[in-house]
Design a protein around this motif. Structure first.
Motif, PDB file in Angstrom:
ATOM      1  N   SER A 138      59.640  10.571  59.744  1.00 11.38           N
ATOM      2  CA  SER A 138      60.700  11.449  60.211  1.00 11.38           C
ATOM      3  C   SER A 138      62.019  11.008  59.600  1.00 11.38           C
ATOM      4  O   SER A 138      62.267   9.819  59.404  1.00 11.38           O
ATOM      5  N   MET A 139      62.824  12.013  59.246  1.00 15.34           N
ATOM      6  CA  MET A 139      64.118  11.755  58.616  1.00 15.34           C
ATOM      7  C   MET A 139      65.187  12.409  59.469  1.00 15.34           C
ATOM      8  O   MET A 139      65.131  13.612  59.712  1.00 15.34           O
ATOM      9  N   ARG A 145      68.746   8.286  58.589  1.00 14.84           N
ATOM     10  CA  ARG A 145      67.744   7.247  58.847  1.00 14.84           C
ATOM     11  C   ARG A 145      66.347   7.815  58.678  1.00 14.84           C
ATOM     12  O   ARG A 145      66.108   8.987  58.960  1.00 14.84           O
ATOM     13  N   VAL A 146      65.441   6.928  58.272  1.00  9.55           N
ATOM     14  CA  VAL A 146      64.043   7.326  58.088  1.00  9.55           C
ATOM     15  C   VAL A 146      63.161   6.397  58.904  1.00  9.55           C
ATOM     16  O   VAL A 146      63.388   5.179  58.933  1.00  9.55           O
ATOM     17  N   HIS A 147      62.172   6.975  59.585  1.00  9.71           N
ATOM     18  CA  HIS A 147      61.187   6.177  60.317  1.00  9.71           C
ATOM     19  C   HIS A 147      59.794   6.571  59.871  1.00  9.71           C
ATOM     20  O   HIS A 147      59.535   7.745  59.585  1.00  9.71           O
ATOM     21  N   ARG A 148      58.901   5.574  59.821  1.00 10.01           N
ATOM     22  CA  ARG A 148      57.497   5.895  59.601  1.00 10.01           C
ATOM     23  C   ARG A 148      56.701   5.180  60.678  1.00 10.01           C
ATOM     24  O   ARG A 148      56.772   3.957  60.791  1.00 10.01           O
ATOM     25  N   GLY A 149      55.921   5.956  61.451  1.00 14.44           N
ATOM     26  CA  GLY A 149      55.146   5.391  62.549  1.00 14.44           C
ATOM     27  C   GLY A 149      56.030   4.602  63.507  1.00 14.44           C
ATOM     28  O   GLY A 149      55.616   3.580  64.036  1.00 14.44           O
ATOM     29  N   GLU A 152      61.555   1.659  61.333  1.00 20.98           N
ATOM     30  CA  GLU A 152      62.584   2.124  60.412  1.00 20.98           C
ATOM     31  C   GLU A 152      62.242   1.730  58.974  1.00 20.98           C
ATOM     32  O   GLU A 152      61.764   0.630  58.712  1.00 20.98           O
ATOM     33  N   VAL A 153      62.469   2.681  58.054  1.00 18.36           N
ATOM     34  CA  VAL A 153      62.223   2.441  56.631  1.00 18.36           C
ATOM     35  C   VAL A 153      63.581   2.412  55.938  1.00 18.36           C
ATOM     36  O   VAL A 153      64.377   3.333  56.085  1.00 18.36           O
ATOM     37  N   LYS A 154      63.838   1.357  55.191  1.00 18.12           N
ATOM     38  CA  LYS A 154      65.120   1.251  54.467  1.00 18.12           C
ATOM     39  C   LYS A 154      64.951   1.848  53.076  1.00 18.12           C
ATOM     40  O   LYS A 154      64.065   1.427  52.333  1.00 18.12           O
ATOM     41  N   LEU A 155      65.800   2.817  52.771  1.00 16.05           N
ATOM     42  CA  LEU A 155      65.711   3.466  51.457  1.00 16.05           C
ATOM     43  C   LEU A 155      67.056   3.423  50.758  1.00 16.05           C
ATOM     44  O   LEU A 155      68.096   3.552  51.397  1.00 16.05           O
ATOM     45  N   GLY A 156      67.013   3.291  49.450  1.00 18.17           N
ATOM     46  CA  GLY A 156      68.230   3.438  48.654  1.00 18.17           C
ATOM     47  C   GLY A 156      68.628   4.905  48.626  1.00 18.17           C
ATOM     48  O   GLY A 156      67.823   5.778  48.967  1.00 18.17           O
ATOM     49  N   PRO A 157      69.874   5.218  48.210  1.00 19.91           N
ATOM     50  CA  PRO A 157      70.339   6.606  48.252  1.00 19.91           C
ATOM     51  C   PRO A 157      69.480   7.564  47.421  1.00 19.91           C
ATOM     52  O   PRO A 157      69.232   8.702  47.848  1.00 19.91           O
ATOM     53  N   THR A 158      69.005   7.125  46.270  1.00 20.40           N
ATOM     54  CA  THR A 158      68.196   8.028  45.440  1.00 20.40           C
ATOM     55  C   THR A 158      66.836   8.265  46.074  1.00 20.40           C
ATOM     56  O   THR A 158      66.343   9.404  46.096  1.00 20.40           O
TER      57      THR A 158
END
Ligand code: CA
Length: 230
Positions: A138-139, A145-149, A152-158
């Motif tokens: 979910s975003m 912010r992004v979560h998986r299961g 929290e998942v940390k992502l770079g801007p790209t």
């Protein structure tokens, strides 16, 4: 981001009426006058939804609809057929060819716009909601912010923009060039290989040993988010 509708219709009066109503309602509109033009237009700049007239010169709307369903880029794109025919058998033929909905001329522009919104709500939840989800991902667009299961998942801007694009069009296959246009922008020159680098980073961030890979590599075509795969 304005939803983009491609009108495929050869009658200028109908195009003018549709364009006026859709632009007033906040849509970005492009037009193709025949099947060949339409097939080029969807590759060049994939729309969010197609309004397709049944009666077109050379290739019929039905045949064009079948062809759109065979192309990876338009396989799951919402299609509404427009037609002067009102018979039930024609409606069935249109839906059989892969159309999602069917509107008989003369139509009420307000009703047509309502149907477009209904289809887009199903295919592009971002236009109705501030949250995008697919499988256990979910975003939150507002909080970025992004979560998986639940984690929290940390992502770079790209990677965030890449994932956002995939979540907006689950299941649709994008070529590297299309991802470059959508994520980096048309005016920036970036090597197509750069896309692969960021896809790798995105996969690494999203996947851990317990999670399945939701990004599918489509040989010689590109990448797609496979929500069912998770
Ligand atoms: Ca026509």
């Amino acid at each position: 981001m304005k939803p983009h509708v491609l009108i495929i219709e050869d009658e200028t009066a109908v195009v003018t009426l549709l364009r006026y109503n859709l632009e007033r309602d906040g849509f970005e509109v492009s037009v193709a006058m025949d099947g060949r033009e339409a097939l080029m237009a969807v590759d060049e700049n994939p729309p969010d939804l197609v309004l397709l007239d049944w009666m077109l010169p050379e290739m019929s709307g039905i045949e064009l609809c079948r062809q759109l369903r065979r192309k990876p880029v338009t396989k799951s794109m919402p299609v509404i057929m427009l037609t002067a025919r009102g018979e039930e058998a024609d409606k069935v033929r249109g839906l059989d060819a892969g159309a999602d909905d069917y509107v008989t001329k003369p139509f009420s522009p307000a009703e047509l716009v309502a149907r477009i919104h209904a289809l887009l709500r199903r295919s592009r939840p971002v236009l109705a909601d501030e949250r995008l989800t697919a499988a256990d991902i979910s975003m939150d667009l507002a909080a970025h912010r992004v979560h998986r299961g639940g984690e929290e998942v940390k992502l770079g801007p790209t990677e965030f923009r890449l994932l956002r694009h995939f979540l907006e069009y689950p299941g649709r296959v994008f070529s590297r060039e299309q991802l470059l246009d959508a994520v980096w922008g048309r005016d920036v020159y970036v090597e197509p290989r750069t896309v692969d680098v960021h896809i790798r980073r995105l996969r690494k961030a999203l996947n851990n040993p317990e999670n399945s890979d939701v990004i599918r590599t489509v040989r010689s075509a590109g990448y797609a988010l496979e929500p069912e795969g998770a």
